[in-house]
Enzyme design. Structure first.
Site, PDB file in Angstrom:
ATOM      1  N   SER C  59      36.794  40.501  36.531  1.00  0.00           N
ATOM      2  CA  SER C  59      36.578  39.155  36.697  1.00  0.00           C
ATOM      3  C   SER C  59      37.058  39.021  38.276  1.00  0.00           C
ATOM      4  O   SER C  59      36.639  37.971  38.931  1.00  0.00           O
ATOM      5  CB  SER C  59      37.447  38.596  35.982  1.00  0.00           C
ATOM      6  OG  SER C  59      38.776  38.794  35.925  1.00  0.00           O
ATOM      7  N   ASP C 205      45.600  29.513  36.631  1.00  0.00           N
ATOM      8  CA  ASP C 205      45.687  30.435  35.720  1.00  0.00           C
ATOM      9  C   ASP C 205      46.863  31.231  36.227  1.00  0.00           C
ATOM     10  O   ASP C 205      47.341  32.218  35.767  1.00  0.00           O
ATOM     11  CB  ASP C 205      44.795  31.026  34.963  1.00  0.00           C
ATOM     12  CG  ASP C 205      44.038  31.922  36.345  1.00  0.00           C
ATOM     13  OD1 ASP C 205      44.374  32.014  37.171  1.00  0.00           O
ATOM     14  OD2 ASP C 205      42.931  32.538  35.541  1.00  0.00           O
ATOM     15  N   HIS C 208      43.651  34.631  38.831  1.00  0.00           N
ATOM     16  CA  HIS C 208      42.454  34.914  39.573  1.00  0.00           C
ATOM     17  C   HIS C 208      42.660  34.041  40.840  1.00  0.00           C
ATOM     18  O   HIS C 208      42.883  32.863  40.811  1.00  0.00           O
ATOM     19  CB  HIS C 208      41.196  34.221  38.678  1.00  0.00           C
ATOM     20  CG  HIS C 208      40.990  34.971  37.479  1.00  0.00           C
ATOM     21  ND1 HIS C 208      41.466  34.542  36.149  1.00  0.00           N
ATOM     22  CD2 HIS C 208      40.389  36.204  37.305  1.00  0.00           C
ATOM     23  CE1 HIS C 208      41.077  35.490  35.581  1.00  0.00           C
ATOM     24  NE2 HIS C 208      40.514  36.474  35.947  1.00  0.00           N
TER      25      HIS C 208
END
Lengths: 228, 836, 234
Positions: C59, C205, C208
């Site tokens: 990711s 979060d 990221h």
């Protein structure tokens, strides 16, 4: 001498209203010959209508027996009476009692249709013409005058060519002009169809023309005269 | 103005069956609503309790990083001002080591204070409280920790820089009821030990929580708002137990919504029944009313008398309704067994009874408005003229209609708590009734035009048009009632067909995912029998016919979105539960495709979302590689959505080289599954197994229970519907009796009388139920496809059964209401006719 | 027989079922935008004469939560163009992918015929406490496979969160330099240099990077990529 078309022996009718017993008819016996025009006369409440309904099988006597064309109808059930009502006898009521959902023509046809008569429509049309109501053939009872209604009722009573016609105060709801016409019509047709006519009335004008006069008083048959 | 008690008493006594019908209708209308509303209050209470147990507090503040000083300060200040309790927890993963540091285990650490938790339960093997056991220097661990690290209670466990003594074993945590998606077993440590672990600080990933317990939970919303204003947006989340999105709450909201709708329909049907029976009472009394008026009684006087009568009947009905509601609610623990937290109180409060009575008064008022208004139209002249001319309707019916509508909207909105849906609901009903009215007129007109073969048929058809007939309103009433009932059942059948019946006995109950390409043979040999494995390839959809997928827009969709990552598969044939709904075969004629383009079959549901049609060109990014595909067929699924399915199925070939894992679905006897799982995980540790046998069982049981509940509520609608049938037929029976007497006088025997009567009722029933079937099917289809989004099956046999039973029921009721006349001599009835 | 049914049998049943259905239906919970939004239609692979850099990773490469043009591969392509390097950077990142996943995917990625591969993987393994030996083996196999095809490799180093414990994070961190040394590949010591733990450079979060974070990462990565370009063109 032919046998009587209608015969009643010791007919009584009483109602129980609570503890009280009301006697409407008391031990009435009579016979009618075919083709006779008989009148039941008497004051209001003398039991005319009750006698008529018992004789015609629309009601049951408390005591006594009734014969129509030699058949004892006293203990017949409704299904046994149905063909008699349809073919043997006809009715004309004070309140007309036409079927409200049917037109004049349909009202007249109805008994013939019940009898599965293939010519029901023709016969009814003929009768309607005969009483001068052809123009009103598609009118429902609510669209007819009292006199017209009663003429339709008379046609209906006669369509199956009955041997006996019962009429209960047929002019009771009519004015004098219409009364006269209806009585004339009834008598004419009685002659034409050679029917026995039993008519309850307190009109002396009608009584005068009867072959036989039955007088009721307080439920008793007080007079049974044959006019000469 | 005085109420004439003797008059009232007489009216009630001679009203007989109609009075009874009226009272039962009132009772029916409020019984289920009262029970349901009372139940709703209970459920909400207990669900809040449960949400607290799940969250551990009235308010919970959650963040991925230490709670900001500003927020902490606010909480501290408010805690003193408002007198509430607070505590903090930390949660993070770490690698715990055995006593000798030889073996390690990825574990989930939760650091708590001694007062933890405020709500909910944590069960410990020794049966003591967590706070008593968890002292600084000790830990309480899940059984798995002991097993995997070969430790025992009393042994030492290394976490970070500290060696802890294992004090006890935790067996259950209400805040963590599902251990399905957690990566490691639980270890509780004392908050006092956190700092010396050496695990926290910069570069660590820790979930921070503050739990708040309020003296009065009612203040939760207000306090939550205050705290939200201070909290860092998107980082610090403030939630209350009440608005926590609990699936259970959503589930019950939906269930109660559906039951409320059914109850409202029951109420409406009862209302129609009330209107009908009151009309019948007043119709029978028409002459009495006319006579009373002839003697000088004013409209006002009469209105008051009948109002008193209606109020009395309404009161009786309401009391019976409330008692019935109470009794129904007593049944709820039985009905909702296993569905509810066990501590739900099934109390019946005075407020429930009060609500029922108030509702009763409203319902009676609204639905008796029109019949009572007609009192004024009765003229003394009616004593003399029997043929009643049809009165021109004035503004009253319109006004009554408007009041009814407004009342219904208010009621529906209050009951289902949603203005838009409430208004739609009522408008839908009004449209239904309007359309039914039009259709009723049309079909009666058609019937009038048609020529019927037998006398009895002709006669019964003509009876429908007798002067002053009520055929149209009977058909409207019956059609509305039957279509509502059928609608409920069709919805129920389709919902359950989707959710229960389509999950048959032999459906797969064990799924294995993440089987690697080189593990296929091994997996096959472990399982033993032949097992089908589906390749799974992760990919994204880039464009449809060269139009780029806009991820931002896609995310706004309430349905599935095209911007997410999809799991593709490839195979050559259709699955058992699939059919091709568009296209000739799964992949058509592959030769007709341009080179470099792959044949693709798309599932109808996603085709609908993306407006994808046959021959469309889709471009995928399959893990870095772009592939063009052309749609060669659209597939539909015939069974439940509980089966695994793939939106996009490719022709085999091109994708075989793509990185893929395999997915296996098996059906095994339930008792063999645990051993199978053990065998699979021992040999193929990376494979995840999902055992849905228990879930499927429980789900099936749950659905059956729901079916019972819905049927239970629907049965009240059926009762109301039957009452309408009865009251409608009884209300108009005088006309039929009159005609029947005439038939008999003219020589009709019992068979023809019975036939005419039966045909007349059968025609009414046939017309009404036929139209009802059409309306109900159409409405159910619309609702299933657009609201529930499930496949629709018309269940024509149920529709046929509805028509048949309507006919039978109506004929029986019709005969029962007028059969007396068949065996009796007509004189009695003729005299009744004469006497009025 | 379980007599003490825990607070809510139903909630669990439903929850479990939903999860099963979600898993089976293939609905992964992330709804991130597609990793790249290229102009469709024209088959670039055929006509494009530029060199190919494939950004392979999880990711952090795919750019979860940021617009596709802000993820590092897109930024890198622009930066390289500015600096006169004629390279296409293909985003081949998959959210949630572990080193095992990357290893099984490597042959597929070779279809893109890369000249250079930037390999960023292992973070998801670490967050799940996977044995570092397994991670190292996976990454090594990927490197070996890429080298067989004569592809220049930039290996992105990774570090683990402190809370996993000193032993684990030390073992984890050492994987990357050891492999770079052993196979002589270019190593960017820490992919998230200057962005990790910086609240302002990350999304809510905390894991990221945001668009700004990706700019820093791209800038940090540039020298290593230019080094790869140099070695590639030789």
């Amino acid at each position: 001498m032919s046998s009587p078309i209608l015969k009643a022996a010791h007919v009584s009718k009483h109602y129980n209203i609570g503890e009280r017993r009301a006697v409407v008819l008391h031990n009435v016996s009579l016979e009618l010959e075919p083709g006779e025009f008989a009148v039941i006369s008497g004051a209001s409440g003398s039991g005319k209508t009750t006698l008529l309904t018992i004789l015609s099988g629309l009601d049951k006597p408390s005591n006594g027996r009734v014969w129509l064309a030699d058949e004892d109808i006293t203990d017949l059930d409704e299904n046994g009476l149905a063909p008699l009502r349809n073919r043997l006898i006809g009715f004309v009521f004070q309140a007309f009692h036409l079927v409200p959902s049917l037109t004049s023509l349909e009202n007249i046809m109805f008994p013939a249709e019940l009898n599965r008569d293939p010519e029901a429509s023709e016969k009814a049309s003929h009768l309607l013409n005969r009483v001068g109501l052809w123009e009103q053939r598609d009118n429902r009872p609510e669209q007819l005058s009292g006199g017209e209604k009663q003429r339709v009722a008379i046609c209906r009573a006669l369509i199956n060519n009955p041997r006996l016609v019962f009429a209960d105060e047929p002019t009771g709801n009519l004015d004098s002009e219409n009364s006269r016409e209806v009585v004339e019509l009834l008598l004419e047709l009685q002659q034409e169809f050679n029917t026995t006519l039993l008519l309850a009335t307190h009109s002396s004008a009608i009584t005068d023309r009867a072959d036989r006069i039955l007088s009721l008083h307080d439920g008793r048959l007080v007079k049974n005269d044959i006019r000469p | 103005m005085m109420i004439h008690y003797r008059f009232l008493l007489e009216e009630l006594r001679y009203g007989g069956k109609q009075v009874l019908t009226f009272v039962v209708c009132v009772a029916l209308s409020i019984a289920t609503l009262t029970a349901l509303n009372s139940f709703r209050r209970d459920i909400h209470g207990s669900l809040i309790d449960e949400a607290r147990a799940l969250q551990g507090g009235d308010i919970i503040i959650h963040a991925h990083q230490p709670i900001s000083e500003e927020l902490e300060g606010t909480i501290d200040t408010l805690a003193q001002e408002q007198d509430f309790q607070q505590q903090s927890t930390l949660e993070f993963y770490t690698v715990a080591l055995s006593e000798d540091k030889d073996t390690s285990l990825f574990s989930s650490i939760k650091a708590v204070e001694s007062s933890y938790p405020f709500f909910g339960t944590i069960e410990i093997a020794s049966g003591r409280k967590l706070g008593e056991v968890l002292k600084p220097g000790s830990v309480v661990v899940a059984q798995e920790v002991l097993e995997r690290l070969d430790l025992a209670v009393g042994g030492l466990l290394n976490i970070g820089d500290v060696a802890f003594e294992i004090a006890d074993v935790v067996t259950f945590e209400s805040m963590r009821p599902v251990s399905f998606l957690t990566l490691g077993p639980r270890i509780f440590v004392s908050m006092a030990d956190v700092d010396r672990l050496g695990l926290l600080g910069r570069g660590s990933r820790v979930e921070h929580e503050i739990l708040i317990q309020l003296a009065d939970p009612a203040n939760a919303d207000r306090l939550s708002e205050t705290l939200s204003a201070v909290a860092t947006p998107r980082v610090e989340r403030v939630e209350t137990a009440k608005n926590a999105r609990s699936r259970v709450k959503v589930f019950f909201d939906n269930l109660l919504f559906f039951l409320s709708c059914i109850s409202i329909l029951t109420l409406m049907l009862s209302g129609i029944g009330m209107q009908g029976s009151l009309s019948a009472i007043l119709y029978q009394k028409q002459n009495v009313i006319a006579v009373t008026k002839a003697f000088g009684a004013s409209n006002r006087y009469l209105l008051i008398q009948y109002l008193a009568m209606v109020s009395f009947m309404g009161a009786c009905g309401s009391v019976i309704g409330v008692i019935a509601g109470y009794l129904i609610k007593r049944l709820f623990p039985l009905l909702f067994r296993d569905l509810l937290p066990q501590d739900v109180g099934y109390a019946f409060h005075p407020v429930d009874a009060l609500e029922g009575i108030v509702l009763g008064i409203f319902v009676v008022t609204v639905f008796t408005l029109l019949p009572l208004h007609r009192l004024g139209a009765v003229k003394p002249v009616m004593i003399f003229r029997h043929e009643t001319g049809s009165e021109k309707p004035g503004a009253a019916p319109l006004l009554a209609g408007i009041i009814c509508t407004v009342f219904l909207i208010l009621l529906v909105v209050r009951q289902i708590d949603d203005l838009k849906i409430g208004i739609f609901f009522v408008i839908g009903l009004i449209l239904l009734i309007g359309t039914v009215a039009l259709a009723a007129s049309a079909s009666l007109w058609l019937l009038k035009r048609s020529t019927l073969p037998t006398l009895a048929l002709r006669q019964s058809a003509k009876s429908l048009y007798r002067p002053g007939n009520a055929s149209r309103s009977i058909v409207i009433t019956l059609t509305s009632a039957i279509s509502v009932l059928l609608l409920i059942f069709l919805l129920k059948l389709n919902l359950f067909a989707t959710f229960i019946e389509s999950y048959p006995e032999n459906a797969p109950n064990l799924f294995c995912i993440d089987i690697q390409q080189d593990q296929k043979d091994l997996f096959q040999s472990v399982v033993g029998e032949e097992v089908v494995m589906f390749p799974v390839i992760r990919a994204r959809l880039l464009s449809i016919n060269n139009t780029m997928i806009n991820a931002e827009q896609e995310r706004q969709r309430k349905t599935d979105n095209l911007g997410r990552e999809f799991n593709l598969t490839y195979r050559e044939t259709l699955l058992e539960d699939e059919i091709i709904s568009d296209g000739n075969s799964l992949f058509g004629d592959s030769k007709s495709l341009p080179s470099g383009v792959v044949a693709l079959s798309v599932l109808d549901s996603i085709a609908e979302i993306g407006e994808i049609g046959l021959h469309d060109r889709l471009r995928f990014n399959i893990q870095g590689v772009e592939i063009d595909a052309q749609v060669t067929s659209i597939r539909s699924r015939t069974k439940s959505r509980l089966y695994p399915f793939f939106y996009f199925v490719f022709d085999s070939g091109t994708l075989e080289a793509a990185p893929q894992t395999f997915f296996a679905a098996m059906h095994l006897p339930k008792s063999l599954i645990p051993d199978m799982i053990t065998a699979i995980t021992a040999q193929l540790p990376n494979v995840s197994t999902i055992n849905v046998a228990d879930m499927a069982d429980r789900f099936g049981q749950l659905m059956k229970r729901l079916s019972v509940i819905v049927t239970f509520f629907a049965s009240f609608s059926i009762m109301a519907g039957c009452l309408i049938l009865v009251s409608t037929i009884f209300a108009t029976r005088l006309d039929r009796i009159k005609e029947t007497v005439y038939y008999k006088v003219l020589g009709a025997d019992s068979s023809i009388v019975l036939r005419i009567l039966s045909y007349e009722h059968a025609m009414l029933a046939f017309l009404s139920s036929l139209m009802a079937v059409l309306f109900a099917e159409a409405a159910a289809w619309l609702i299933c496809r657009n609201v529930f989004d499930i496949a629709y099956h018309p269940h024509w046999h149920v529709a046929a059964l509805t028509v048949l039973s309507s006919i039978i029921l109506l004929v029986l009721i019709g005969l029962a209401s007028s059969v007396g006349i068949i065996r009796q001599r007509p004189a009695v009835y003729l005299q009744q006719q004469n006497s009025v | 027989m379980i007599t003490t049914i825990k607070p809510n049998v139903l909630s669990r049943t439903i929850l479990l079922f939903m999860m099963a259905v979600i898993l089976l239906a293939g609905i992964s919970c992330d709804s991130s935008p597609p990793p790249e939004q290229q102009e469709p239609a024209e088959n670039k692979t055929m006509t494009d004469s530029r060199g190919v850099i494939v950004a392979m990773g999880d990711s952090l490469t795919s750019g979860l939560g940021v617009p596709p043009e802000d993820a590092y591969p897109a930024q890198l392509e622009r930066l390289l163009a500015e600096r006169g390097h004629d390279y296409r950077v293909i985003n081949a990142g998959i959210s949630g992918e572990t080193s095992s996943g990357a290893r099984s995917r490597v042959n597929w990625v070779l279809k893109l015929k890369p000249d250079i591969v930037i390999l960023e993987t292992g973070a998801n393994d670490g967050l799940r406490g996977i044995d570092p030996a397994l991670i190292e083996d996976n990454i090594e196999q990927i490197i070996v496979r890429l080298k067989q095809e004569d592809i220049t490799i930039v290996l992105a180093g990774m570090m683990m969160v402190t809370n996993l414990g000193k032993d684990y994070i030390a073992n984890f961190k050492s994987i990357y330099p050891r492999l770079a040394q052993k196979h002589q590949v270019i190593l960017m010591p820490f992919f998230l240099q200057d962005t990790a733990t910086e609240t302002s450079k990350n999304q809510a979060d905390g894991i990221h990077p945001n668009s700004e974070g990706y700019s820093i990462i791209t800038a940090n990565l540039l020298p290593f990529v230019e080094k790869a370009i140099t070695s590639d063109s030789q």
